[in-house]
Design a protein around this motif. Sequence first.
Motif, PDB file in Angstrom:
ATOM      1  N   ALA A 100       0.831  -1.206   0.000  1.00 18.57           N
ATOM      2  CA  ALA A 100       0.000   0.000   0.000  1.00 18.57           C
ATOM      3  C   ALA A 100       0.864   1.254   0.000  1.00 18.57           C
ATOM      4  O   ALA A 100       0.589   2.224  -0.714  1.00 18.57           O
ATOM      5  N   ALA A 101       1.945   1.225   0.779  1.00 18.16           N
ATOM      6  CA  ALA A 101       2.868   2.365   0.810  1.00 18.16           C
ATOM      7  C   ALA A 101       3.540   2.551  -0.546  1.00 18.16           C
ATOM      8  O   ALA A 101       3.709   3.686  -1.021  1.00 18.16           O
ATOM      9  N   MET A 102       3.922   1.439  -1.192  1.00 18.09           N
ATOM     10  CA  MET A 102       4.566   1.535  -2.505  1.00 18.09           C
ATOM     11  C   MET A 102       3.626   2.118  -3.549  1.00 18.09           C
ATOM     12  O   MET A 102       4.049   2.852  -4.444  1.00 18.09           O
ATOM     13  N   ARG A 103       2.345   1.823  -3.434  1.00 19.87           N
ATOM     14  CA  ARG A 103       1.362   2.408  -4.362  1.00 19.87           C
ATOM     15  C   ARG A 103       1.334   3.926  -4.241  1.00 19.87           C
ATOM     16  O   ARG A 103       1.095   4.630  -5.215  1.00 19.87           O
ATOM     17  N   VAL A 147      -5.662   4.523  -2.966  1.00 18.28           N
ATOM     18  CA  VAL A 147      -5.055   3.861  -1.815  1.00 18.28           C
ATOM     19  C   VAL A 147      -4.656   4.911  -0.783  1.00 18.28           C
ATOM     20  O   VAL A 147      -4.112   5.961  -1.131  1.00 18.28           O
ATOM     21  N   ILE A 148      -4.965   4.621   0.466  1.00 17.87           N
ATOM     22  CA  ILE A 148      -4.542   5.483   1.573  1.00 17.87           C
ATOM     23  C   ILE A 148      -3.743   4.619   2.545  1.00 17.87           C
ATOM     24  O   ILE A 148      -4.165   3.515   2.903  1.00 17.87           O
ATOM     25  N   PHE A 149      -2.599   5.118   2.959  1.00 17.68           N
ATOM     26  CA  PHE A 149      -1.744   4.422   3.917  1.00 17.68           C
ATOM     27  C   PHE A 149      -1.583   5.315   5.137  1.00 17.68           C
ATOM     28  O   PHE A 149      -1.302   6.508   5.013  1.00 17.68           O
ATOM     29  N   ALA A 150      -1.785   4.741   6.322  1.00 15.83           N
ATOM     30  CA  ALA A 150      -1.641   5.514   7.560  1.00 15.83           C
ATOM     31  C   ALA A 150      -0.872   4.692   8.585  1.00 15.83           C
ATOM     32  O   ALA A 150      -1.118   3.501   8.750  1.00 15.83           O
ATOM     33  N   ALA A 151       0.080   5.332   9.253  1.00 11.86           N
ATOM     34  CA  ALA A 151       0.854   4.644  10.291  1.00 11.86           C
ATOM     35  C   ALA A 151       1.240   5.638  11.373  1.00 11.86           C
ATOM     36  O   ALA A 151       1.493   6.814  11.091  1.00 11.86           O
ATOM     37  N   GLN A 178      -1.317   9.023   0.287  1.00 12.82           N
ATOM     38  CA  GLN A 178      -2.359   8.624  -0.647  1.00 12.82           C
ATOM     39  C   GLN A 178      -1.803   8.709  -2.065  1.00 12.82           C
ATOM     40  O   GLN A 178      -0.827   9.414  -2.319  1.00 12.82           O
ATOM     41  N   ASN A 179      -2.419   7.945  -2.963  1.00 13.77           N
ATOM     42  CA  ASN A 179      -1.919   7.939  -4.342  1.00 13.77           C
ATOM     43  C   ASN A 179      -2.760   8.774  -5.297  1.00 13.77           C
ATOM     44  O   ASN A 179      -2.333   9.047  -6.411  1.00 13.77           O
ATOM     45  N   ASP A 180      -3.942   9.197  -4.884  1.00 11.71           N
ATOM     46  CA  ASP A 180      -4.811   9.942  -5.785  1.00 11.71           C
ATOM     47  C   ASP A 180      -5.590  11.015  -5.037  1.00 11.71           C
ATOM     48  O   ASP A 180      -6.604  10.714  -4.412  1.00 11.71           O
ATOM     49  N   PRO A 181      -5.101  12.289  -5.064  1.00  6.50           N
ATOM     50  CA  PRO A 181      -3.859  12.728  -5.703  1.00  6.50           C
ATOM     51  C   PRO A 181      -2.662  12.325  -4.850  1.00  6.50           C
ATOM     52  O   PRO A 181      -2.805  12.101  -3.640  1.00  6.50           O
ATOM     53  N   PRO A 182      -1.458  12.241  -5.462  1.00 11.30           N
ATOM     54  CA  PRO A 182      -0.267  11.856  -4.688  1.00 11.30           C
ATOM     55  C   PRO A 182       0.008  12.877  -3.589  1.00 11.30           C
ATOM     56  O   PRO A 182       0.159  14.066  -3.851  1.00 11.30           O
ATOM     57  N   ARG A 183       0.064  12.382  -2.349  1.00 14.29           N
ATOM     58  CA  ARG A 183       0.253  13.306  -1.220  1.00 14.29           C
ATOM     59  C   ARG A 183       0.835  12.550  -0.034  1.00 14.29           C
ATOM     60  O   ARG A 183       0.455  11.416   0.230  1.00 14.29           O
ATOM     61  N   ILE A 184       1.770  13.188   0.651  1.00 14.33           N
ATOM     62  CA  ILE A 184       2.386  12.602   1.843  1.00 14.33           C
ATOM     63  C   ILE A 184       2.304  13.623   2.956  1.00 14.33           C
ATOM     64  O   ILE A 184       2.695  14.779   2.777  1.00 14.33           O
ATOM     65  N   ARG A 185       1.800  13.212   4.110  1.00 13.48           N
ATOM     66  CA  ARG A 185       1.697  14.115   5.260  1.00 13.48           C
ATOM     67  C   ARG A 185       2.383  13.495   6.471  1.00 13.48           C
ATOM     68  O   ARG A 185       2.201  12.313   6.759  1.00 13.48           O
ATOM     69  N   PHE A 186       3.160  14.305   7.161  1.00 18.56           N
ATOM     70  CA  PHE A 186       3.704  13.917   8.462  1.00 18.56           C
ATOM     71  C   PHE A 186       2.917  14.704   9.501  1.00 18.56           C
ATOM     72  O   PHE A 186       2.840  15.935   9.423  1.00 18.56           O
ATOM     73  N   ILE A 187       2.331  14.015  10.458  1.00 13.52           N
ATOM     74  CA  ILE A 187       1.455  14.660  11.444  1.00 13.52           C
ATOM     75  C   ILE A 187       2.005  14.440  12.843  1.00 13.52           C
ATOM     76  O   ILE A 187       2.206  13.306  13.281  1.00 13.52           O
ATOM     77  N   ASP A 188       2.251  15.533  13.530  1.00 17.45           N
ATOM     78  CA  ASP A 188       2.713  15.500  14.919  1.00 17.45           C
ATOM     79  C   ASP A 188       1.525  15.884  15.789  1.00 17.45           C
ATOM     80  O   ASP A 188       1.016  17.008  15.674  1.00 17.45           O
TER      81      ASP A 188
END
Length: 202
Positions: A100-103, A147-151, A178-188
């Motif tokens: 899922a992360a690779m997607r 696809v949404i990946f959360a950890a 997430q892959n659609d749209p491509p986005r990466i978030r770091f949340i503190d």
Amino acid sequence: MEKLVVGPSSKDHVSLDAPVSQNLKAIASSLGRTVEDLVVIVLDRPRHETLINDIRATGARIRLIGDGDLSAGIAAAVVGSGVHAVMGTGGAPEGVLTAAAMRCLNGEIFARLVVTKPEHEARCRAMGITDFKRIYRAKDLAPGNRVIFAATGVTDGTLMKAVRFFGDGVRTSSLIMQNDPPRIRFIDSIHVAPLKDVKVHF
């Protein structure tokens, strides 16, 4: 699962069935590096003794980890992480999460179930799996268009910090992709206790 995880530049140049030396040469070539520049993450397990020797024979560097091949797989797909591949055998559920992360990262996982006992075969058949030699890729393990990946980190790692406790609450570090749209978030996040007067530690 047997696993090979690589980033976007290398994903069309490697194979789970290729010798370690061939895969590392292909990864190095795709990245414009030498094999000696590569860092490969491997779970520190007795079963990987031959794999570790094969990697060392090429001149590539190895980073042995006690656990956490999921975060290692993510690091392999992120430019600048200092990790160029993950190799070895690990848990199948972690393989699905890595997929899922690779997607989301445009990387790739190549994976094959390890079926060595009758009970393994019976479990596979109960899930409808009959081809035990099949090599799965990210889209096979994490299908779907969106696809949404959360950890959230539990212990300290390369991507996320461990859960931290303070007098009036808890602080967590999370990664959402997430892959659609491509986005990466770091949340503190700071989770405060339901008190009248809360002290927050930054």
